[in-house]
Structures are given as structure tokens and as C-alpha cells.
Design a protein around this motif. Structure first.
Motif, PDB file in Angstrom:
ATOM      1  N   UNK A   1       1.045  -1.221  -0.065  1.00  0.00           N
ATOM      2  CA  UNK A   1       0.336  -0.138   0.058  1.00  0.00           C
ATOM      3  C   UNK A   1       0.875   1.587  -0.283  1.00  0.00           C
ATOM      4  N   UNK A   2       1.931   1.097   0.853  1.00  0.00           N
ATOM      5  CA  UNK A   2       2.668   2.515   0.988  1.00  0.00           C
ATOM      6  C   UNK A   2       3.383   2.670  -0.709  1.00  0.00           C
ATOM      7  N   UNK A   3       3.876   1.871  -1.273  1.00  0.00           N
ATOM      8  CA  UNK A   3       4.420   1.527  -2.810  1.00  0.00           C
ATOM      9  C   UNK A   3       3.576   1.333  -3.741  1.00  0.00           C
ATOM     10  N   UNK A   4       2.177   1.814  -3.425  1.00  0.00           N
ATOM     11  CA  UNK A   4       0.697   2.235  -4.667  1.00  0.00           C
ATOM     12  C   UNK A   4       0.735   3.452  -5.238  1.00  0.00           C
ATOM     13  N   UNK A   5       0.985   3.117  -6.741  1.00  0.00           N
ATOM     14  CA  UNK A   5       1.305   4.226  -7.858  1.00  0.00           C
ATOM     15  C   UNK A   5       0.046   4.788  -8.005  1.00  0.00           C
ATOM     16  N   UNK A   6      -1.628   3.950  -6.971  1.00  0.00           N
ATOM     17  CA  UNK A   6      -2.795   5.154  -7.266  1.00  0.00           C
ATOM     18  C   UNK A   6      -3.115   5.287  -6.216  1.00  0.00           C
ATOM     19  N   UNK A   7      -3.661   6.264  -5.706  1.00  0.00           N
ATOM     20  CA  UNK A   7      -4.619   5.986  -4.754  1.00  0.00           C
ATOM     21  C   UNK A   7      -5.888   4.808  -4.473  1.00  0.00           C
ATOM     22  N   UNK A   8      -6.593   4.209  -5.611  1.00  0.00           N
ATOM     23  CA  UNK A   8      -6.784   3.396  -5.176  1.00  0.00           C
ATOM     24  C   UNK A   8      -6.512   1.944  -5.311  1.00  0.00           C
ATOM     25  N   UNK A   9      -5.253   1.866  -6.164  1.00  0.00           N
ATOM     26  CA  UNK A   9      -4.906   0.541  -5.556  1.00  0.00           C
ATOM     27  C   UNK A   9      -3.991   0.554  -4.320  1.00  0.00           C
ATOM     28  N   UNK A  10      -3.822   1.474  -3.725  1.00  0.00           N
ATOM     29  CA  UNK A  10      -3.478   1.406  -2.464  1.00  0.00           C
ATOM     30  C   UNK A  10      -4.737   1.366  -1.335  1.00  0.00           C
ATOM     31  N   UNK A  11      -5.480   2.504  -1.611  1.00  0.00           N
ATOM     32  CA  UNK A  11      -7.004   2.220  -0.852  1.00  0.00           C
ATOM     33  C   UNK A  11      -7.889   0.746  -1.074  1.00  0.00           C
ATOM     34  N   UNK A  12      -7.301  -0.151  -2.014  1.00  0.00           N
ATOM     35  CA  UNK A  12      -7.948  -1.732  -2.151  1.00  0.00           C
ATOM     36  C   UNK A  12      -6.611  -2.569  -0.637  1.00  0.00           C
ATOM     37  N   UNK A  13      -5.377  -2.266  -1.518  1.00  0.00           N
ATOM     38  CA  UNK A  13      -4.409  -2.769  -0.415  1.00  0.00           C
ATOM     39  C   UNK A  13      -4.892  -2.633   0.972  1.00  0.00           C
ATOM     40  N   UNK A  14      -4.946  -1.126   1.214  1.00  0.00           N
ATOM     41  CA  UNK A  14      -5.298  -1.090   3.148  1.00  0.00           C
ATOM     42  C   UNK A  14      -6.744  -2.304   3.299  1.00  0.00           C
ATOM     43  N   UNK A  15      -7.575  -1.654   2.200  1.00  0.00           N
ATOM     44  CA  UNK A  15      -8.559  -2.740   2.685  1.00  0.00           C
ATOM     45  C   UNK A  15      -8.932  -4.607   3.092  1.00  0.00           C
ATOM     46  N   UNK A  16      -7.763  -4.294   2.020  1.00  0.00           N
ATOM     47  CA  UNK A  16      -7.134  -6.240   2.449  1.00  0.00           C
ATOM     48  C   UNK A  16      -6.446  -5.826   3.887  1.00  0.00           C
ATOM     49  N   UNK A  17      -5.269  -4.604   4.154  1.00  0.00           N
ATOM     50  CA  UNK A  17      -4.858  -5.302   5.573  1.00  0.00           C
ATOM     51  C   UNK A  17      -5.887  -4.883   6.794  1.00  0.00           C
ATOM     52  N   UNK A  18      -7.070  -4.506   6.414  1.00  0.00           N
ATOM     53  CA  UNK A  18      -7.768  -4.041   7.420  1.00  0.00           C
ATOM     54  C   UNK A  18      -8.577  -5.735   7.831  1.00  0.00           C
ATOM     55  N   UNK A  19      -8.979  -6.161   6.459  1.00  0.00           N
ATOM     56  CA  UNK A  19      -9.535  -7.636   6.527  1.00  0.00           C
ATOM     57  C   UNK A  19      -8.363  -8.502   7.752  1.00  0.00           C
TER      58      UNK A  19
END
Length: 382
Positions: free
Chosen positions: A222-240
Motif C-alpha cells: 500500500x505504501x508503494x502503490x502508484x495510485x490512490x485506488x490501488x492503495x485503498x484496495x490494499x488497505x482494505x485487504x490489510x484491514x480484513x
């Protein structure tokens, strides 16, 4: 119409008669053995012969008097037993002799009564028979028979008591056996604790640690994500993944020690176990009051491990847990309708056996191929 079963009294009487006959041989042997013990080379043969005589007596006691005795007694105690038993056997032989003399006397006097001869013999001339002779003799005969029967009962009681005293363990031997049992139980406790530690380490390593590693990877991506959408999706996965990690931690903590045992006792802990199970679990809890915490803890872990094994290995569609109390014993039975074939020597069940054994309980597994599997634990809870 009820019938009286005379087989047991006749069997006991026959055993006492045999004991009376063997007493004469034992008296001779004890006297000869006492003299022979003064000769050191003869002692092994004397003790071997004493054990042979004692084994004959043990067999007679078991067959005729139903008295079971251990076979791990010492030869010296066998010789002392024979010395004491020969006296008791001689007493029994004396009672049988008196019974025989009484029967012969009764037969003679009965014949005299029938033929009109004077009772006890003598000159019939000038002797009148009194009407109360026959009833009086009958009452005396019944009294003597009663005393003879009581004498035989007393001899049988002495036989059993001597066998328990000489063949049973001494106070020192009982103490040594208890020490051995406690040493074994302590080893079982240590092994059970080590098993629990290994299980907890395995759960943390294979479950919680792996999820935390996965969580770290997701956060790094998520920290290295190139776009906000990708970072948000990775953060959702991290939350789960965080939620799953917390659930995994709760499961590990529950397996270490369920809080419900302290709050509501064994019944509440088993209800929670049934609710958390992925396979339907039926619970029959018949304890009216709580038992001691140590017994509750062992009983819970027996149920928990048995349910876990059934879910993982038996392909069961339903599991039943029954808890009851009989006197000072708590009985827990876990039954599943799976494929069977569970082995008491398996990793999980052997650990349960050690845990139950450390609590002075009994643990059995009945799991024929095709099922059902029945795991049963009996724990003292007095």
C-alpha cells in the motif's frame, strides 16, 4: 415362587473342607521348613515350596470363596501365611469333625427313638420314655447345627482376612506404589504441559505469525502503490487481515484457557465450545453444581481436543457431548458419527490421556472402523 440357590454355600463349604485337609500337610511342611531354614543352602528350596503351597491356597480361595489376591507377594510372607493358615484350617477341620460326630450321634439316637430303645443306650428295663425327649434332642441338635454353621462362617472370614493380610501389599509397599504413581503422574503433568506449549507455539507460528507477515506485506504494497485506488484496495485487504489476525489470536487465547470457565464454569465453557464449532454439537450437561476448577479445566480440554480431532479427522456431521456425575467421579463422553479409526496413541488423544492420567482419572477411546468414535474420560471430583 422363589428358589434358594445353594450352589455358593456348598462351594464355600467344599472349599473350607479342602482347606481343613490341606492344613495337616501345611503343619508338617511349616515344621520341616522352620528346621530347614537353619541350613542356608536349603532356603531357596524351602521358599519355592512355600510359594507352591501358597499358590494352591490362592487357587482354592478364588475358586471356592471368591477371594482374589495379588500374586506379587514375597516367599517369606508365603511361609508365614502357611503357618497362620494351618491353624485356621485345623480349626475348620475340627468343626467338620464335630459336625460328622453330631450327624452320627443324631442318626444313632434317631434309630433308638424309632425302635423304642432308650436314648443313649443302657438297660431298657424299668426306664420310662418321657414325652419331651424327642423335642428336646431336636432343639439341642438345631442349636449345635447353628453353632457349627457360625463356626464355618467365622473360619471363612478368617481365611479371607489372612489372605488379604499376607498376600496384599504391606503399608510400606502401598506407600512405595503411591510414590511411584505420584512420580509417574508428575512426569505426565510435565509432558502434558510441554505438549500444550508446543501446540501454542505451533498455533502462533502457523497461524498468527503468518497472518502478521501477510499484513506487513499488504501494508508495504500500500505504501508503494502508484495510485490512490490501488492503495485503498490494499488497505482494505490489510484491514480484513487485521480482523482475521485478531480472531486467530482470540482462538489461540481460548485454547490456552477459556475465560468462560472462570465466569460460568464448565457448562458455560462447553456451550461456548459448541457455538464456536463448525460442526453441530449437542450438549447434555447434568451437573447440578460446579466441581473444583482443576477438574473443570481438564474436562474442558478433553472436550475441546476431542471436538477438534473429530472436525479435522473424522468427517463427522454431528458431535455429542455428555457430562454427568456419579458419586465422586465426573464422567464426560464425546461421541461423533464420523468414519472412526481414531487411535488412543495418536498425538492429540495421547496428550489427553496424559492430562487425564495426571489428574488420577481414566481415559478410553472406542473408535472402530466406520465409527462411531466414543471418547470417555472419568475424573475424580470429590
Amino acid at each position: 415362587m422363589t428358589t434358594v440357590d445353594l450352589r455358593r454355600p456348598l462351594r464355600v463349604t467344599a472349599g473350607l473342607a479342602l482347606g481343613g485337609l490341606s492344613a495337616f500337610a501345611e503343619v508338617v511342611f511349616v515344621v520341616a521348613a522352620t528346621l530347614a531354614l537353619a541350613i542356608p543352602p536349603a532356603r531357596p528350596a524351602v521358599f519355592a515350596a512355600a510359594r507352591w503351597f501358597a499358590e494352591r491356597e490362592r487357587s482354592r480361595l478364588w475358586r471356592h470363596l471368591g477371594q482374589a489376591t495379588p500374586d506379587d507377594y514375597r516367599a517369606g510372607r508365603a511361609l508365614r501365611y502357611l503357618a497362620a493358615r494351618s491353624v485356621v484350617g485345623g480349626l475348620g477341620a475340627g468343626i467338620f469333625v464335630l459336625i460328622a460326630l453330631g450327624l452320627v450321634t443324631a442318626a444313632i439316637m434317631g434309630w433308638q427313638q424309632v425302635t423304642g430303645q432308650p436314648l443313649g443306650g443302657g438297660d431298657p428295663i424299668g426306664r420310662d420314655r418321657d414325652w419331651y425327649d424327642a423335642p428336646g434332642l431336636l432343639l439341642i441338635g438345631v442349636l449345635l447345627l447353628f453353632l457349627a454353621v457360625q463356626g464355618l462362617i467365622g473360619v471363612a472370614a478368617l481365611e479371607r482376612r489372612l489372605a488379604r493380610h499376607f498376600f496384599g501389599p504391606t503399608k510400606q509397599e502401598r506407600l512405595q506404589r503411591r510414590v511411584d504413581a505420584l512420580t509417574h503422574s508428575r512426569a505426565e503433568v510435565v509432558e502434558a504441559v510441554n505438549d500444550e506449549r508446543r501446540r501454542i507455539e505451533r498455533d502462533l507460528h502457523d497461524g498468527v505469525q503468518q497472518r502478521i507477515v501477510s499484513l506487513g506485506v499488504l501494508l508495504g504494497r500500500a505504501r508503494r502503490a502508484s495510485s490512490p485506488e490501488q492503495a485503498a484496495a490494499l488497505l482494505r485487504q490489510a484491514h480484513e487481515e487485521t480482523q482475521l489476525t485478531l480472531q486467530e489470536l482470540r482462538d489461540v487465547a481460548w485454547r490456552v484457557y477459556p475465560v468462560a470457565l472462570d465466569d460460568g464454569g464448565l457448562g458455560a465453557a462447553l456451550e461456548a465450545l459448541a457455538e464456536r464449532s463448525s460442526v453441530p454439537v449437542g450438549l447434555s450437561y447434568a451437573l447440578e453444581e460446579r466441581v473444583d476448577p482443576a477438574t473443570e479445566t481438564v474436562a474442558y480440554f478433553v472436550a475441546s481436543e476431542a471436538v477438534t480431532n473429530a472436525i479435522k479427522h473424522s468427517a463427522a456431521s454431528r458431535i455429542e457431548i455428555a457430562v454427568a456425575r456419579s458419586g465422586r467421579m465426573l464422567t464426560m463422553t464425546i461421541t461423533d458419527d464420523g468414519v472412526g479409526g481414531a487411535r488412543a496413541a495418536g498425538n492429540g488423544l495421547s496428550g489427553l490421556a496424559r492430562r487425564v492420567g495426571a489428574a488420577d482419572g481414566a481415559f478410553t477411546v472406542d473408535s472402530p472402523p466406520g465409527g462411531p468414535t466414543v471418547v470417555r474420560a472419568e475424573l475424580p471430583c470429590g
